[in-house]
Structure formats: C-alpha cells, structure tokens
Design an enzyme around this catalytic site. Structure first.
Site, PDB file in Angstrom:
ATOM      1  N   TYR A  31       0.871  -1.174   0.000  1.00 11.68           N
ATOM      2  CA  TYR A  31       0.000   0.000   0.000  1.00 11.68           C
ATOM      3  C   TYR A  31       0.905   1.220   0.000  1.00 11.68           C
ATOM      4  O   TYR A  31       1.816   1.328   0.821  1.00 11.68           O
ATOM      5  CB  TYR A  31      -0.909   0.021   1.228  1.00 11.68           C
ATOM      6  CG  TYR A  31      -1.757   1.275   1.287  1.00 11.68           C
ATOM      7  CD1 TYR A  31      -2.884   1.402   0.502  1.00 11.68           C
ATOM      8  CD2 TYR A  31      -1.400   2.335   2.104  1.00 11.68           C
ATOM      9  CE1 TYR A  31      -3.649   2.539   0.520  1.00 11.68           C
ATOM     10  CE2 TYR A  31      -2.164   3.496   2.137  1.00 11.68           C
ATOM     11  CZ  TYR A  31      -3.281   3.591   1.349  1.00 11.68           C
ATOM     12  OH  TYR A  31      -4.036   4.731   1.363  1.00 11.68           O
ATOM     13  N   CYS A  32       0.670   2.150  -0.900  1.00  8.65           N
ATOM     14  CA  CYS A  32       1.481   3.357  -1.000  1.00  8.65           C
ATOM     15  C   CYS A  32       0.662   4.562  -0.542  1.00  8.65           C
ATOM     16  O   CYS A  32      -0.285   4.961  -1.218  1.00  8.65           O
ATOM     17  CB  CYS A  32       1.941   3.570  -2.438  1.00  8.65           C
ATOM     18  SG  CYS A  32       2.965   5.049  -2.641  1.00  8.65           S
ATOM     19  N   PRO A  33       1.012   5.153   0.610  1.00 12.50           N
ATOM     20  CA  PRO A  33       0.246   6.310   1.073  1.00 12.50           C
ATOM     21  C   PRO A  33       0.411   7.527   0.158  1.00 12.50           C
ATOM     22  O   PRO A  33      -0.464   8.387   0.111  1.00 12.50           O
ATOM     23  CB  PRO A  33       0.804   6.583   2.468  1.00 12.50           C
ATOM     24  CG  PRO A  33       2.143   5.958   2.478  1.00 12.50           C
ATOM     25  CD  PRO A  33       2.078   4.791   1.538  1.00 12.50           C
TER      26      PRO A  33
ATOM     27  N   ASN B 117      -2.167   6.862  -2.219  1.00  8.41           N
ATOM     28  CA  ASN B 117      -3.425   6.539  -1.564  1.00  8.41           C
ATOM     29  C   ASN B 117      -4.065   5.340  -2.264  1.00  8.41           C
ATOM     30  O   ASN B 117      -5.267   5.292  -2.508  1.00  8.41           O
ATOM     31  CB  ASN B 117      -4.373   7.742  -1.560  1.00  8.41           C
ATOM     32  CG  ASN B 117      -5.561   7.553  -0.668  1.00  8.41           C
ATOM     33  OD1 ASN B 117      -5.465   6.879   0.353  1.00  8.41           O
ATOM     34  ND2 ASN B 117      -6.699   8.104  -1.051  1.00  8.41           N
TER      35      ASN B 117
END
Length: 153
Positions: A142-144, A147
């Site tokens: 998951y890449c913040p 998003n």
C-alpha cells in the site's frame, strides 16, 4: 471531466488524512513548476520555446500524468465468482468445472487460501489490504503517497 471524477472517487469514504500525502505531492509539484517557470526561466533569460523549457514541460507533464494514473487506477480485486465456503471450492469451479489449482496453499493443511473477511478464496499473491478494505490481486504494498495499492494493474 471523467478523470476528475475518478480522482475524487479515489478518496470517497476515506478519512481526510488519507488525502494529505497526495496534497503534499501536488504542492511540491506546483512549487517546482512555479520555481522553474516564473523564477528560474526569467532570471536566466530562457524563452518559453527554448530546449530546457520544452524538456522540463515534457517531463513535468509525463510525471503528472503518471502520478494521476497511479492514484486512480484500481489495483485489481478478486472476482466475485471466487466466493465459496472455506472447506469447499470457489463458485467458478463448481459451476463451470474448471481444473485450476493454485500454487500457494496453507502451510498447515495444504488447502486453498481463504479470506474470511470477503468470504472468497485467494489466488496466488492476493492479500487483504486494510486501507482499501478488500483483497488485492498481486498485491505488492500500500502506497500512502498514491493513496492506493500497488497491485495487478
């Protein structure tokens, strides 16, 4: 207008704090653009059609479009016909009689991996993402900053 809707839809149902990394990237990109076009180019005497300006604008447009695609692209989900009971087989095998065998299995029992949250069998490399609240095919992470999950698509 469709890409604007897709962009806004990627934040629907999520807390406001999930938009902060994306807003930070937008602010940084905007600052870079203003610094180059309105400060650096006039100070050095570069014209709008000079080679450095054209290269900067081409790279900047590619960066913005790539980032936008990363934010709005759905990472991929397990199809609905993978539903079933934990001790059984997926619907698509029961209905169509397929002979699919996943290579990843539970270590203890050797049975197919099953997600109790979505009530679906999990294909190889599929993992549950808490941020998206669903399984993602070929999930990497998951890449913040996007998003979004980095997955199948």
């Amino acid at each position: 207008q469709s890409s604007e809707v897709d962009f806004l839809r990627s934040f629907h149902g999520k807390p406001l704090t999930s938009a902060l990394p994306v807003l930070s990237v937008g602010t940084i990109m905007g600052t870079l653009y203003v610094s180059f076009v309105w400060v650096y180019m006039p100070a050095v005497g570069l014209g709008a059609l000079s080679l450095p300006s054209l290269v900067f604008h081409a790279v900047f447009c590619c960066s913005i479009s790539s980032y936008h695609a990363g934010v709005i692209t759905d990472p991929g989900a397990i199809p609905d016909d993978w539903r079933g009971e934990p001790d059984g087989r997926p619907q698509f095998m029961l209905e169509k009689g397929g002979s699919f065998l996943p290579s990843e299995r539970k270590r203890t029992t050797g049975t197919w991996r099953f997600c109790s949250k979505e009530r679906k069998f999990k294909p190889d490399r599929a993992h549950f993402c808490r941020a998206l609240n669903r399984n993602v095919l070929r999930m990497d992470h998951y890449c913040p900053w996007l998003n979004n999950c980095i997955g199948y698509y």
